[in-house]
Design a protein around this motif. Sequence first.
Motif, PDB file in Angstrom:
ATOM      1  N   SER A 138     -20.123 -24.842 -31.355  1.00 26.40           N
ATOM      2  CA  SER A 138     -19.672 -23.490 -31.066  1.00 26.40           C
ATOM      3  C   SER A 138     -20.875 -22.556 -30.926  1.00 26.40           C
ATOM      4  O   SER A 138     -21.769 -22.543 -31.787  1.00 26.40           O
ATOM      5  CB  SER A 138     -18.744 -23.000 -32.184  1.00 26.40           C
ATOM      6  OG  SER A 138     -18.566 -21.607 -32.109  1.00 26.40           O
ATOM      7  N   VAL A 139     -20.890 -21.778 -29.843  1.00 27.06           N
ATOM      8  CA  VAL A 139     -21.985 -20.815 -29.650  1.00 27.06           C
ATOM      9  C   VAL A 139     -21.972 -19.769 -30.753  1.00 27.06           C
ATOM     10  O   VAL A 139     -23.012 -19.428 -31.334  1.00 27.06           O
ATOM     11  CB  VAL A 139     -21.862 -20.147 -28.266  1.00 27.06           C
ATOM     12  CG1 VAL A 139     -22.915 -19.045 -28.113  1.00 27.06           C
ATOM     13  CG2 VAL A 139     -22.008 -21.175 -27.165  1.00 27.06           C
ATOM     14  N   GLU A 140     -20.773 -19.264 -31.070  1.00 28.78           N
ATOM     15  CA  GLU A 140     -20.657 -18.273 -32.135  1.00 28.78           C
ATOM     16  C   GLU A 140     -21.085 -18.871 -33.470  1.00 28.78           C
ATOM     17  O   GLU A 140     -21.725 -18.220 -34.291  1.00 28.78           O
ATOM     18  CB  GLU A 140     -19.211 -17.774 -32.219  1.00 28.78           C
ATOM     19  CG  GLU A 140     -18.984 -16.670 -33.229  1.00 28.78           C
ATOM     20  CD  GLU A 140     -19.686 -15.375 -32.868  1.00 28.78           C
ATOM     21  OE1 GLU A 140     -19.929 -14.558 -33.787  1.00 28.78           O
ATOM     22  OE2 GLU A 140     -19.993 -15.178 -31.677  1.00 28.78           O
ATOM     23  N   GLY A 141     -20.721 -20.158 -33.688  1.00 26.81           N
ATOM     24  CA  GLY A 141     -21.123 -20.824 -34.919  1.00 26.81           C
ATOM     25  C   GLY A 141     -22.622 -21.003 -35.009  1.00 26.81           C
ATOM     26  O   GLY A 141     -23.216 -20.880 -36.094  1.00 26.81           O
ATOM     27  N   LEU A 142     -23.271 -21.287 -33.892  1.00 26.45           N
ATOM     28  CA  LEU A 142     -24.732 -21.434 -33.876  1.00 26.45           C
ATOM     29  C   LEU A 142     -25.411 -20.112 -34.225  1.00 26.45           C
ATOM     30  O   LEU A 142     -26.363 -20.078 -35.012  1.00 26.45           O
ATOM     31  CB  LEU A 142     -25.189 -21.908 -32.493  1.00 26.45           C
ATOM     32  CG  LEU A 142     -24.902 -23.374 -32.148  1.00 26.45           C
ATOM     33  CD1 LEU A 142     -25.202 -23.646 -30.678  1.00 26.45           C
ATOM     34  CD2 LEU A 142     -25.743 -24.304 -33.027  1.00 26.45           C
ATOM     35  N   TYR A 143     -24.902 -19.032 -33.646  1.00 27.67           N
ATOM     36  CA  TYR A 143     -25.455 -17.724 -33.980  1.00 27.67           C
ATOM     37  C   TYR A 143     -25.233 -17.392 -35.458  1.00 27.67           C
ATOM     38  O   TYR A 143     -26.110 -16.847 -36.136  1.00 27.67           O
ATOM     39  CB  TYR A 143     -24.836 -16.635 -33.108  1.00 27.67           C
ATOM     40  CG  TYR A 143     -25.504 -16.448 -31.778  1.00 27.67           C
ATOM     41  CD1 TYR A 143     -26.845 -16.052 -31.712  1.00 27.67           C
ATOM     42  CD2 TYR A 143     -24.820 -16.638 -30.583  1.00 27.67           C
ATOM     43  CE1 TYR A 143     -27.478 -15.868 -30.491  1.00 27.67           C
ATOM     44  CE2 TYR A 143     -25.443 -16.453 -29.355  1.00 27.67           C
ATOM     45  CZ  TYR A 143     -26.764 -16.074 -29.313  1.00 27.67           C
ATOM     46  OH  TYR A 143     -27.396 -15.898 -28.104  1.00 27.67           O
ATOM     47  N   GLY A 144     -24.029 -17.717 -35.954  1.00 28.16           N
ATOM     48  CA  GLY A 144     -23.741 -17.455 -37.357  1.00 28.16           C
ATOM     49  C   GLY A 144     -24.635 -18.260 -38.286  1.00 28.16           C
ATOM     50  O   GLY A 144     -25.124 -17.752 -39.302  1.00 28.16           O
ATOM     51  N   ALA A 145     -24.856 -19.543 -37.938  1.00 24.84           N
ATOM     52  CA  ALA A 145     -25.728 -20.386 -38.756  1.00 24.84           C
ATOM     53  C   ALA A 145     -27.152 -19.854 -38.764  1.00 24.84           C
ATOM     54  O   ALA A 145     -27.816 -19.793 -39.814  1.00 24.84           O
ATOM     55  CB  ALA A 145     -25.702 -21.818 -38.231  1.00 24.84           C
ATOM     56  N   TRP A 146     -27.632 -19.451 -37.589  1.00 23.42           N
ATOM     57  CA  TRP A 146     -28.975 -18.888 -37.507  1.00 23.42           C
ATOM     58  C   TRP A 146     -29.072 -17.598 -38.319  1.00 23.42           C
ATOM     59  O   TRP A 146     -30.063 -17.351 -39.010  1.00 23.42           O
ATOM     60  CB  TRP A 146     -29.339 -18.618 -36.053  1.00 23.42           C
ATOM     61  CG  TRP A 146     -30.474 -17.667 -35.878  1.00 23.42           C
ATOM     62  CD1 TRP A 146     -30.416 -16.379 -35.448  1.00 23.42           C
ATOM     63  CD2 TRP A 146     -31.856 -17.915 -36.163  1.00 23.42           C
ATOM     64  NE1 TRP A 146     -31.656 -15.810 -35.441  1.00 23.42           N
ATOM     65  CE2 TRP A 146     -32.572 -16.739 -35.869  1.00 23.42           C
ATOM     66  CE3 TRP A 146     -32.545 -19.028 -36.636  1.00 23.42           C
ATOM     67  CZ2 TRP A 146     -33.942 -16.635 -36.039  1.00 23.42           C
ATOM     68  CZ3 TRP A 146     -33.928 -18.927 -36.804  1.00 23.42           C
ATOM     69  CH2 TRP A 146     -34.611 -17.755 -36.513  1.00 23.42           C
TER      70      TRP A 146
END
Length: 249
Positions: free
Chosen positions: A97-105
């Motif tokens: 998930s793109v949103e998940g990647l941003y959230g993880a970062w």
Amino acid sequence: MNSLHLSGTSPVHRLSPEAKVVAVLLFTVVVVLTPREEFAAFAGYAVLLAVVAAVARVPAGWLLKRTTIELPFVLLAVLLPFFGHGARVDWLGLSLSVEGLYGAWNIFAKGTLGVLASLLLAATTTARDLIHGLDRLRCPTVITQIMTFMLRYVDVLIDDARRMRIARLSRGYDPRFLWQVKAFAVGVGALFLRSYERGERVYLAMLSRGYAGRLPSPAAGPAAAREWAFSSALPVAAAGIAVAAAVLA
């Protein structure tokens, strides 16, 4: 007692604690307010902390070893790209998930920078000085008094707990399973009662010696203007990086 403190004579060590507390707090605020898409800004913040660590002579290995305290949050961040919603990208056969990647970062970058800043504060300031710094910053007296007593008596409580454990072991009781923890629970209750009674005795002894709700403060005065100026370099530089990243975006 301060296992995180590293004795030294660096310019950062010599700063007044209240100046360092405010600098770290403002730096953390800037980091938290930075949009997660500003990757260059986070790299700049990391460089600032590296400069502070070099000036304070805090070894990089010492810092990295103690950043493991954030591992539970890192593990949470690793899961976000797999369970996030919205647009997805493929990477090494995985759908993320793109949103998940941003959230993880976002969690990893801001959490790591916050932990590193806190570790640098702890490494260059004793626990007792931190309490005095909070007191000078007008932190509620009841909080600083509780922290002072905790700092003074935590070693006593740990020693009491160690002696009680040795007493249990000497009597052949070594619980290893959930249904065997009765002695441990009884020991915790006894330790609480013993600590409460000790607190009452200490408080009465302090009252008899003129205690009026505030412990004596150290003779050292508040931070000088030059100390505030020196400590402000970190948050001011971080704010400059944030503004530059926003303008260039």
